[in-house]
Design an enzyme around this catalytic site. Sequence first.
Site, PDB file in Angstrom:
ATOM      1  N   HIS A  50      40.252  89.854  24.138  1.00 31.43           N
ATOM      2  CA  HIS A  50      39.078  90.210  23.348  1.00 31.43           C
ATOM      3  C   HIS A  50      38.370  91.468  23.859  1.00 31.43           C
ATOM      4  O   HIS A  50      37.586  92.086  23.134  1.00 31.43           O
ATOM      5  CB  HIS A  50      38.066  89.050  23.347  1.00 31.43           C
ATOM      6  CG  HIS A  50      37.176  89.027  24.545  1.00 31.43           C
ATOM      7  ND1 HIS A  50      37.644  88.673  25.803  1.00 31.43           N
ATOM      8  CD2 HIS A  50      35.859  89.322  24.704  1.00 31.43           C
ATOM      9  CE1 HIS A  50      36.638  88.734  26.669  1.00 31.43           C
ATOM     10  NE2 HIS A  50      35.558  89.131  26.038  1.00 31.43           N
TER      11      HIS A  50
ATOM     12  N   HIS B  52       4.966  56.156  40.779  1.00 31.13           N
ATOM     13  CA  HIS B  52       4.472  55.083  41.641  1.00 31.13           C
ATOM     14  C   HIS B  52       4.458  55.441  43.123  1.00 31.13           C
ATOM     15  O   HIS B  52       4.168  54.586  43.961  1.00 31.13           O
ATOM     16  CB  HIS B  52       5.318  53.814  41.452  1.00 31.13           C
ATOM     17  CG  HIS B  52       5.246  53.242  40.073  1.00 31.13           C
ATOM     18  ND1 HIS B  52       6.219  53.496  39.127  1.00 31.13           N
ATOM     19  CD2 HIS B  52       4.318  52.448  39.471  1.00 31.13           C
ATOM     20  CE1 HIS B  52       5.907  52.869  38.002  1.00 31.13           C
ATOM     21  NE2 HIS B  52       4.761  52.223  38.174  1.00 31.13           N
TER      22      HIS B  52
ATOM     23  N   ASP C 207      40.877  85.223  28.768  1.00 30.63           N
ATOM     24  CA  ASP C 207      40.858  85.996  27.530  1.00 30.63           C
ATOM     25  C   ASP C 207      40.537  87.468  27.780  1.00 30.63           C
ATOM     26  O   ASP C 207      39.424  87.932  27.540  1.00 30.63           O
ATOM     27  CB  ASP C 207      39.853  85.401  26.549  1.00 30.63           C
ATOM     28  CG  ASP C 207      40.004  85.971  25.148  1.00 30.63           C
ATOM     29  OD1 ASP C 207      40.709  86.982  24.991  1.00 30.63           O
ATOM     30  OD2 ASP C 207      39.414  85.410  24.213  1.00 30.63           O
TER      31      ASP C 207
ATOM     32  N   HIS D 284      34.283  94.311  22.759  1.00 30.63           N
ATOM     33  CA  HIS D 284      33.360  95.165  23.515  1.00 30.63           C
ATOM     34  C   HIS D 284      33.643  96.654  23.320  1.00 30.63           C
ATOM     35  O   HIS D 284      33.152  97.480  24.101  1.00 30.63           O
ATOM     36  CB  HIS D 284      33.455  94.827  25.008  1.00 30.63           C
ATOM     37  CG  HIS D 284      33.165  93.408  25.323  1.00 30.63           C
ATOM     38  ND1 HIS D 284      32.047  92.749  24.864  1.00 30.63           N
ATOM     39  CD2 HIS D 284      33.858  92.492  26.068  1.00 30.63           C
ATOM     40  CE1 HIS D 284      32.056  91.500  25.308  1.00 30.63           C
ATOM     41  NE2 HIS D 284      33.145  91.321  26.034  1.00 30.63           N
TER      42      HIS D 284
ATOM     43  N   ASP E  42      29.689  88.549  23.330  1.00 27.98           N
ATOM     44  CA  ASP E  42      30.364  87.279  23.610  1.00 27.98           C
ATOM     45  C   ASP E  42      29.595  86.099  23.041  1.00 27.98           C
ATOM     46  O   ASP E  42      30.177  85.189  22.443  1.00 27.98           O
ATOM     47  CB  ASP E  42      30.540  87.096  25.119  1.00 27.98           C
ATOM     48  CG  ASP E  42      31.598  88.007  25.697  1.00 27.98           C
ATOM     49  OD1 ASP E  42      32.503  88.410  24.952  1.00 27.98           O
ATOM     50  OD2 ASP E  42      31.526  88.293  26.900  1.00 27.98           O
TER      51      ASP E  42
END
Length: 439
Positions: A222, A117, A219, A227, A367
């Site tokens: 991991h 509008h 973390d 990896h 990941d």
Amino acid sequence: MAQASTMTRDRQSILSELPNFVNLDSYEIDRRIFWDKDLYALELERIFARCWNFIAHTSQIPEPGDFLTTVIGEDGVIVCRAEDGEVYAFLNSCTHRGNRVCFAEVGRARRFTCNFHGWSFGLDGSLASVSRPQLYDGNPTFDKAKLGLHQARVENYKGMYFATFDPDAPSLDEYLGDFRWYLDVILDNAEGGIEFIDGNIKSRLKCNWKFPAENFVGDAYHATWTHSSALIAMFGKAPTIHSDRSYQVNVNGHGWEFGLDFIGNAATLKSPEIVEYLREQEARFAERLGKVRSRMVGALSSANVFPNLSFLVGHNTFRTWNPRGPHETELHTWVYLNASAPETLKEHYRRGVMLTFSPAGLFEMDDGENFENCTSTNAGVVTRKQKLHFGMGIDSKIESESLKGNVYKSQLNEANQRAFYQRWADLMSSETWSDVPRR
């Protein structure tokens, strides 16, 4: 954009269950916090609508009229530098019929005009004009001063702008607390601070936003497992994480896990020019930050500012995990570097991030698969009833004269993840900010 969730169960029954979801006496987390739609609806209200959320860096909007669009939870937001030089953030939703006002991701504007509008809003979000204004002549309900786009509070820390829609939220300085001392490792290790490289990466993950946020908050466990193949391809072996020379620190749910190896993360960008730059600046970093923090500048580490702003020093990426329902997350990633760094380093950082933490990056693919599987398994009725264990490093807290906040020995730890979920539980169970404890 996904539609915001609304509660289907009785609100009081949800609130009564909250103490059961995070039990840090037994080091257990209830899996339903990653799957339940009613809990997710409460998260949007009690976490994203009340916490300080990262919205922009000053280098992204340097001049009056510069703007970008982003989200806080599932609320669309326009962030703009106005003519007075101040940065404003306001809902990207017209106050007439609710239409989205700005469809561009980034740009420069003189005003924002709704295409439904023709209501037009200034760079500060105020209602500037409407089409055919004579239609409102003599109408006492039409008050332009009250019909601007809904404003958020905006504050910044060393160029990083955050916003909250809660008028009772503590100041940003109080919200960050001693974590500011750690943020200076990135934001203030050189004269002139940092700048964001133009552009960003957007991708979607079929996961709950908390899985990647908690991964970055603490973390390291991991890294050499998940990896390992990528690290072996890069270096011939996976690097060793030294428990006796690394730490976790947290403040109010914000957390950083790190070693003091100086270039562990930076080395994975596979750019000798970046490593050379860091080595050349090492003494200057130490002069500005002190010896301990200077060793964090490119080290093997990760961090998260609660709720969803994560970063990797050395890789030089900031990222936000933006919820799109309990089972999907939209990831926004930016690359940064010191404003005083050589211009030629921009392309080295950009390419390094593409190699490592982009949707096709060696580490991010690993990941993303794990985050998605951690979420999807909880669709099972029986699986969802099983608790998750967060008990690593329960006796690792130490007193430190050289580090601030809550300090824990070894980045191989779950202390920061426990602090993250404690903050989640504190906010979810608190009616007001005055009920939220400082930790």
